[in-house]
Design a protein around this motif. Structure first.
Motif, PDB file in Angstrom:
ATOM      1  N   TYR A 111     -41.851   7.709  34.691  1.00  9.49           N
ATOM      2  CA  TYR A 111     -41.470   8.877  33.663  1.00  9.49           C
ATOM      3  C   TYR A 111     -41.031  10.315  34.436  1.00  9.49           C
ATOM      4  CZ  TYR A 111     -40.738  12.006  29.927  1.00  9.49           C
ATOM      5  OH  TYR A 111     -40.348  12.431  28.870  1.00  9.49           O
ATOM      6  N   VAL A 112     -42.118  10.245  35.330  1.00  5.49           N
ATOM      7  CA  VAL A 112     -42.041  11.786  36.282  1.00  5.49           C
ATOM      8  C   VAL A 112     -42.230  11.436  37.717  1.00  5.49           C
ATOM      9  CG1 VAL A 112     -42.790  14.086  36.263  1.00  5.49           C
ATOM     10  CG2 VAL A 112     -42.750  13.065  34.250  1.00  5.49           C
ATOM     11  N   SER A 113     -41.434  11.916  38.529  1.00  5.40           N
ATOM     12  CA  SER A 113     -41.788  11.647  39.933  1.00  5.40           C
ATOM     13  C   SER A 113     -42.933  12.395  40.621  1.00  5.40           C
ATOM     14  CB  SER A 113     -40.395  12.031  40.763  1.00  5.40           C
ATOM     15  OG  SER A 113     -39.192  11.408  40.603  1.00  5.40           O
ATOM     16  N   PRO A 114     -43.540  11.989  41.389  1.00  8.17           N
ATOM     17  CA  PRO A 114     -44.793  12.667  41.986  1.00  8.17           C
ATOM     18  C   PRO A 114     -44.088  14.038  42.672  1.00  8.17           C
ATOM     19  CG  PRO A 114     -45.002  10.395  42.354  1.00  8.17           C
ATOM     20  CD  PRO A 114     -43.595  10.498  41.890  1.00  8.17           C
ATOM     21  N   PRO A 115     -44.566  15.111  42.821  1.00 15.86           N
ATOM     22  CA  PRO A 115     -43.828  16.053  43.236  1.00 15.86           C
ATOM     23  C   PRO A 115     -43.599  16.281  44.646  1.00 15.86           C
ATOM     24  CG  PRO A 115     -45.995  16.942  41.892  1.00 15.86           C
ATOM     25  CD  PRO A 115     -45.876  15.250  42.176  1.00 15.86           C
ATOM     26  N   GLU A 116     -44.200  15.457  45.393  1.00 13.37           N
ATOM     27  CA  GLU A 116     -43.945  15.374  46.999  1.00 13.37           C
ATOM     28  C   GLU A 116     -42.776  14.763  47.223  1.00 13.37           C
ATOM     29  OE1 GLU A 116     -47.069  12.357  46.278  1.00 13.37           O
ATOM     30  OE2 GLU A 116     -46.802  14.366  45.543  1.00 13.37           O
ATOM     31  N   ILE A 117     -42.400  13.946  46.291  1.00 13.03           N
ATOM     32  CA  ILE A 117     -41.126  13.162  46.688  1.00 13.03           C
ATOM     33  C   ILE A 117     -39.847  13.377  45.754  1.00 13.03           C
ATOM     34  CG2 ILE A 117     -42.137  11.772  48.264  1.00 13.03           C
ATOM     35  CD1 ILE A 117     -41.318  10.387  44.706  1.00 13.03           C
ATOM     36  N   ALA A 118     -40.259  14.231  44.853  1.00 15.72           N
ATOM     37  CA  ALA A 118     -39.356  14.340  43.567  1.00 15.72           C
ATOM     38  C   ALA A 118     -37.748  14.604  43.741  1.00 15.72           C
ATOM     39  CB  ALA A 118     -39.612  15.328  42.719  1.00 15.72           C
ATOM     40  N   PRO A 119     -36.831  13.695  43.566  1.00 13.62           N
ATOM     41  CA  PRO A 119     -35.401  13.884  43.959  1.00 13.62           C
ATOM     42  C   PRO A 119     -34.971  15.179  43.143  1.00 13.62           C
ATOM     43  CG  PRO A 119     -35.762  11.666  43.100  1.00 13.62           C
ATOM     44  CD  PRO A 119     -37.075  12.383  42.881  1.00 13.62           C
ATOM     45  N   HIS A 120     -35.357  15.492  42.016  1.00  7.42           N
ATOM     46  CA  HIS A 120     -34.988  16.751  41.245  1.00  7.42           C
ATOM     47  C   HIS A 120     -35.284  18.121  42.043  1.00  7.42           C
ATOM     48  CE1 HIS A 120     -33.564  15.409  37.207  1.00  7.42           C
ATOM     49  NE2 HIS A 120     -34.402  14.548  37.308  1.00  7.42           N
ATOM     50  N   SER A 121     -36.441  17.959  42.576  1.00 10.34           N
ATOM     51  CA  SER A 121     -36.598  19.467  43.498  1.00 10.34           C
ATOM     52  C   SER A 121     -35.915  19.358  44.810  1.00 10.34           C
ATOM     53  CB  SER A 121     -38.337  19.393  43.745  1.00 10.34           C
ATOM     54  OG  SER A 121     -38.819  19.462  42.395  1.00 10.34           O
ATOM     55  N   ALA A 122     -35.233  18.376  45.189  1.00  8.34           N
ATOM     56  CA  ALA A 122     -34.220  18.380  46.465  1.00  8.34           C
ATOM     57  C   ALA A 122     -32.791  18.689  45.822  1.00  8.34           C
ATOM     58  CB  ALA A 122     -34.283  16.992  47.066  1.00  8.34           C
ATOM     59  N   GLY A 123     -32.598  18.819  44.510  1.00 12.75           N
ATOM     60  CA  GLY A 123     -31.372  18.998  44.125  1.00 12.75           C
ATOM     61  C   GLY A 123     -30.240  17.852  44.121  1.00 12.75           C
ATOM     62  N   ALA A 124     -30.944  16.728  44.411  1.00  7.79           N
ATOM     63  CA  ALA A 124     -30.216  15.400  44.746  1.00  7.79           C
ATOM     64  C   ALA A 124     -30.473  14.485  43.219  1.00  7.79           C
ATOM     65  CB  ALA A 124     -31.284  14.560  45.458  1.00  7.79           C
ATOM     66  N   ALA A 125     -30.879  14.956  42.236  1.00  8.51           N
ATOM     67  CA  ALA A 125     -31.017  14.065  41.196  1.00  8.51           C
ATOM     68  C   ALA A 125     -30.285  14.734  39.720  1.00  8.51           C
ATOM     69  CB  ALA A 125     -32.314  13.503  40.752  1.00  8.51           C
ATOM     70  N   VAL A 126     -29.986  14.050  39.083  1.00  8.61           N
ATOM     71  CA  VAL A 126     -29.346  14.625  37.729  1.00  8.61           C
ATOM     72  C   VAL A 126     -29.741  13.645  36.589  1.00  8.61           C
ATOM     73  CG1 VAL A 126     -27.116  13.302  38.231  1.00  8.61           C
ATOM     74  CG2 VAL A 126     -26.930  15.373  36.535  1.00  8.61           C
ATOM     75  N   ASP A 127     -30.072  14.153  35.432  1.00  8.68           N
ATOM     76  CA  ASP A 127     -29.996  13.416  34.315  1.00  8.68           C
ATOM     77  C   ASP A 127     -28.982  13.914  33.346  1.00  8.68           C
ATOM     78  OD1 ASP A 127     -32.749  12.691  34.956  1.00  8.68           O
ATOM     79  OD2 ASP A 127     -33.798  14.538  33.707  1.00  8.68           O
ATOM     80  N   LEU A 128     -28.210  12.941  32.851  1.00 12.12           N
ATOM     81  CA  LEU A 128     -27.159  12.994  32.069  1.00 12.12           C
ATOM     82  C   LEU A 128     -26.949  11.857  31.333  1.00 12.12           C
ATOM     83  CD1 LEU A 128     -24.288  12.085  34.739  1.00 12.12           C
ATOM     84  CD2 LEU A 128     -26.372  11.261  34.451  1.00 12.12           C
ATOM     85  N   THR A 129     -25.574  12.068  30.327  1.00 12.34           N
ATOM     86  CA  THR A 129     -25.429  11.119  29.152  1.00 12.34           C
ATOM     87  C   THR A 129     -24.022  11.139  29.116  1.00 12.34           C
ATOM     88  OG1 THR A 129     -25.872  10.017  27.374  1.00 12.34           O
ATOM     89  CG2 THR A 129     -25.841  12.650  27.536  1.00 12.34           C
ATOM     90  N   LEU A 130     -23.209  10.413  28.028  1.00  9.10           N
ATOM     91  CA  LEU A 130     -22.001  10.273  27.866  1.00  9.10           C
ATOM     92  C   LEU A 130     -21.682  11.019  26.631  1.00  9.10           C
ATOM     93  CD1 LEU A 130     -21.078   6.645  28.928  1.00  9.10           C
ATOM     94  CD2 LEU A 130     -20.379   8.875  29.867  1.00  9.10           C
ATOM     95  N   THR A 131     -20.444  11.775  26.458  1.00 15.13           N
ATOM     96  CA  THR A 131     -19.928  12.142  25.225  1.00 15.13           C
ATOM     97  C   THR A 131     -18.499  11.616  24.968  1.00 15.13           C
ATOM     98  OG1 THR A 131     -18.948  14.119  25.903  1.00 15.13           O
ATOM     99  CG2 THR A 131     -21.248  14.295  25.644  1.00 15.13           C
ATOM    100  N   ASP A 132     -18.193  11.825  23.561  1.00 13.43           N
ATOM    101  CA  ASP A 132     -16.703  11.537  23.287  1.00 13.43           C
ATOM    102  C   ASP A 132     -15.936  12.795  23.680  1.00 13.43           C
ATOM    103  OD1 ASP A 132     -17.327  13.181  21.250  1.00 13.43           O
ATOM    104  OD2 ASP A 132     -17.227  11.465  19.908  1.00 13.43           O
ATOM    105  N   ALA A 133     -14.677  12.750  23.220  1.00 10.63           N
ATOM    106  CA  ALA A 133     -13.836  13.792  23.777  1.00 10.63           C
ATOM    107  C   ALA A 133     -13.977  15.279  22.707  1.00 10.63           C
ATOM    108  CB  ALA A 133     -12.363  13.448  23.300  1.00 10.63           C
ATOM    109  N   ASP A 134     -14.808  14.936  21.609  1.00  9.00           N
ATOM    110  CA  ASP A 134     -15.187  16.088  20.992  1.00  9.00           C
ATOM    111  C   ASP A 134     -16.637  16.591  21.451  1.00  9.00           C
ATOM    112  OD1 ASP A 134     -12.874  16.260  19.527  1.00  9.00           O
ATOM    113  OD2 ASP A 134     -13.438  14.257  18.559  1.00  9.00           O
ATOM    114  N   GLY A 135     -17.358  15.826  22.189  1.00  6.14           N
ATOM    115  CA  GLY A 135     -18.460  16.522  22.717  1.00  6.14           C
ATOM    116  C   GLY A 135     -19.556  15.902  22.038  1.00  6.14           C
TER     117      GLY A 135
END
Length: 218
Positions: A111-135
């Protein structure tokens, strides 16, 4: 189901980093951005490495008409990553006092990456989803950031205990992001990355392109 390699796996930590020096850039002028992580990150969450943003824009162009990416979190300061990891691990220890330290670390890394290898802290990872045209957010089976315990494993990208519509939406998201060169962390349908150690291991690259980075003062 193929083997799921967790972030805590020694094979991930063993991947070398050959930092390419790409800057962290603000994505908010380019993508639809949600602010649910703003309070935790103080605005840092809207940053990503330039190469990751380029690939997200490519992925968005591949989506069916009327669908858009909803960007929730990119960069995560190392101190915040450490706080998230330790807090979740502490909760697991309280629930499972008989578990070994290694088992806690492995379970937490679903659920959470160990701090020493975390992709988010490298600016390499994104959490995202999808929306329709109206958001409006589409149904992808669980809320974003649902953990394995509360979702009965439905947060896993390949989970079977979600609706057919949610499975189809996950497939749509995954096909676009995969075609743009990003890889998924299979315990979290919303987490995709490029250029980090996990990405390098998954695609067979000799080294990661991005290591942990502090965001310069804005």
């Amino acid at each position: 189901m193929s083997e799921i390699i967790l972030m805590s796996d020694a094979r991930v930590a063993a991947v070398p980093v050959e930092e390419n020096g790409e800057p962290l850039v603000d994505v908010s002028a380019h993508l639809r951005v949600d602010d649910r992580k703003h309070e935790d990150s103080g605005g840092a969450e809207v940053f990503l490495r330039r190469g990751v943003l380029d690939r997200l824009l490519r992925a968005q162009a591949l989506l069916p008409d009327g669908l858009r990416l909803l960007f929730v979190e990119g960069y995560r300061p190392p101190a915040l990553q450490r706080h998230y990891f330790e807090t979740y691990a502490d909760g697991l220890r309280a629930t499972h006092p008989d578990w070994s330290a290694d088992r806690i670390r492995s379970a937490a890394s679903r659920y959470v990456s160990p701090p020493e290898i975390a992709p988010h802290s490298a600016g390499a990872a994104v959490d995202l989803t999808l929306t329709d045209a109206d958001g409006r957010e589409l149904d992808l089976g669980t809320p974003m950031n649902a953990n394995p315990e509360e979702s009965d494993g439905a947060c896993y990208t390949g989970a079977g205990n979600i609706t057919e519509a949610a499975k189809a939406n996950r497939t749509t998201l995954g096909e676009a992001l995969g075609a743009a060169g990003l890889v998924n962390y299979p315990t979290e349908w919303w987490h995709w990355s490029y250029g980090d150690r996990y990405w390098a291991l998954e695609v067979g690259a000799p080294a990661a392109l991005y290591g942990a980075k502090e965001l310069e003062s804005r």
